[in-house]
Design a protein around this motif. Sequence first.
Motif, mmCIF file in Angstrom:
data_model
loop_
_atom_site.group_PDB
_atom_site.id
_atom_site.type_symbol
_atom_site.label_atom_id
_atom_site.label_comp_id
_atom_site.label_asym_id
_atom_site.label_seq_id
_atom_site.Cartn_x
_atom_site.Cartn_y
_atom_site.Cartn_z
ATOM 1 N N TRP A 62 -18.924 -12.670 8.377
ATOM 2 C CA TRP A 62 -18.822 -11.354 8.995
ATOM 3 C C TRP A 62 -17.372 -10.978 9.297
ATOM 4 O O TRP A 62 -16.991 -9.813 9.205
ATOM 5 N N HIS A 116 -16.341 -7.443 8.230
ATOM 6 C CA HIS A 116 -15.987 -6.442 9.239
ATOM 7 C C HIS A 116 -14.506 -6.483 9.602
ATOM 8 O O HIS A 116 -13.844 -5.449 9.680
ATOM 9 N N ALA A 174 -13.566 -1.560 12.000
ATOM 10 C CA ALA A 174 -13.573 -2.377 10.787
ATOM 11 C C ALA A 174 -12.195 -2.430 10.143
ATOM 12 O O ALA A 174 -11.465 -1.435 10.099
ATOM 13 N N SER A 180 -15.661 -4.039 4.770
ATOM 14 C CA SER A 180 -16.429 -2.874 5.214
ATOM 15 C C SER A 180 -15.672 -1.563 5.014
ATOM 16 O O SER A 180 -16.267 -0.526 4.701
ATOM 17 N N ARG A 189 -17.407 1.472 3.065
ATOM 18 C CA ARG A 189 -17.687 2.717 3.775
ATOM 19 C C ARG A 189 -17.032 3.911 3.101
ATOM 20 O O ARG A 189 -17.561 5.030 3.131
ATOM 21 N N ASP A 218 -22.896 0.551 3.834
ATOM 22 C CA ASP A 218 -22.256 -0.153 4.941
ATOM 23 C C ASP A 218 -23.199 -0.237 6.138
ATOM 24 O O ASP A 218 -23.304 -1.286 6.789
ATOM 25 N N ASP A 219 -23.918 0.829 6.407
ATOM 26 C CA ASP A 219 -24.892 0.823 7.501
ATOM 27 C C ASP A 219 -25.989 -0.215 7.242
ATOM 28 O O ASP A 219 -26.428 -0.922 8.158
ATOM 29 N N ARG A 239 -24.666 -3.741 7.803
ATOM 30 C CA ARG A 239 -24.538 -4.004 9.237
ATOM 31 C C ARG A 239 -25.901 -4.253 9.887
ATOM 32 O O ARG A 239 -26.050 -5.146 10.723
ATOM 33 N N TYR A 289 -27.111 -7.701 8.784
ATOM 34 C CA TYR A 289 -26.368 -8.755 9.487
ATOM 35 C C TYR A 289 -26.947 -8.936 10.899
ATOM 36 O O TYR A 289 -27.200 -10.073 11.331
#
Length: 356
Positions: free
Chosen positions: A263, A267, A275, A279, A283, A290-291, A294, A297
């Motif tokens: 992560w 991130h 970020a 990411s 994005r 990306d959403d 996330r 995760y």
Amino acid sequence: MLFGAGAGTLVGLACGGGGDDSRPAVLEHVAREVAVPAFTALHDRAEEMVATMDFLCAAPDPGALATAQTAWSAERDAWSRVLPFGFGPLPAELNALDFWPVRIDTIEDAVAGAPEAADAAYLGTLGVSAKGMPALEYLLWGETSGEALTALQAPEGARRCAYARALAVDIAARTDALATAWSGGYADELASAGSGSTVYGSLKAGLDEVVNKSIDACLTMVKGKLDNPLGNLTGAAEDPSLMESRFSGRTRADLQASLAGVWAVYHGADPDAPAAGISVLVRELDPSLDDRVRAQYARAVEVLAAVPEPMTSALLADRTAVQLARDELDTFRRLLKLDVASTLGVTLALSDNDGD
């Protein structure tokens, strides 16, 4: 194999949505703000481990042993977090630092054959199955509660502790070499991909390396650390002896730290800051992806935390919970492999050729 690297994808990545290519900043962040501190922490924890072994060998009592065990756990946590950096200086040291499943007979033979003051010369005569963090874990915990302290306090305990200390010293030397390599030049190679790097001739080559190794780290968690003991690969019964860190009872903690390490690459170094890792690139091109990454995760973190420690016991008492954690981690991996890699135009490495 190159997935989804159409003209629109490549143009979007190059422009970064605002006329600037975001990849150099992302690679520099991953190299200098994620990798270098991670390897520095790994070496610092290893040095602390050596210090605790000095106290333990001088007076093998419950307090000294508990302190050494705590130091080992901190070192293991730091090790698990460097899993996504399985490139550059690390591969050559992997087996010597983290050979598992543990071969108890090999370790006991090494202890029995060790001189009174085991040193680097003696360790140099041994194979990787007799050294590294898992071997040291076994010597600090044993197979059953109280076994390690009893062995350390026995007439031959001094030889045993000296061997354990030699393992700690060897780990410290190897992690020092890794930390020095990253801070002394390898971070520059990754940060300067495509602009002077002798390792990465293009930005794409640097990005490919980082994304592929994050995928590989997830594959190791899913296939090596969970599928094997679950029996998913062979149809065999569950086998707790195939789990890492089984003597210390921190199998889940290792997985959590490894996931946190991945992560940090995705991130950024600070999970509470905006970020700064991969990411950013995702994005720019596909905010909804990306959403989804996330959200997945967060889901993987949630189900993994729900598995009770020791996970070796949970494997037999609540296999469904362990399998669910495995499945959610694999869904996260597949998002990185099939969607993130495609969106970023990453060429997938053959090492992740697992049938997806």
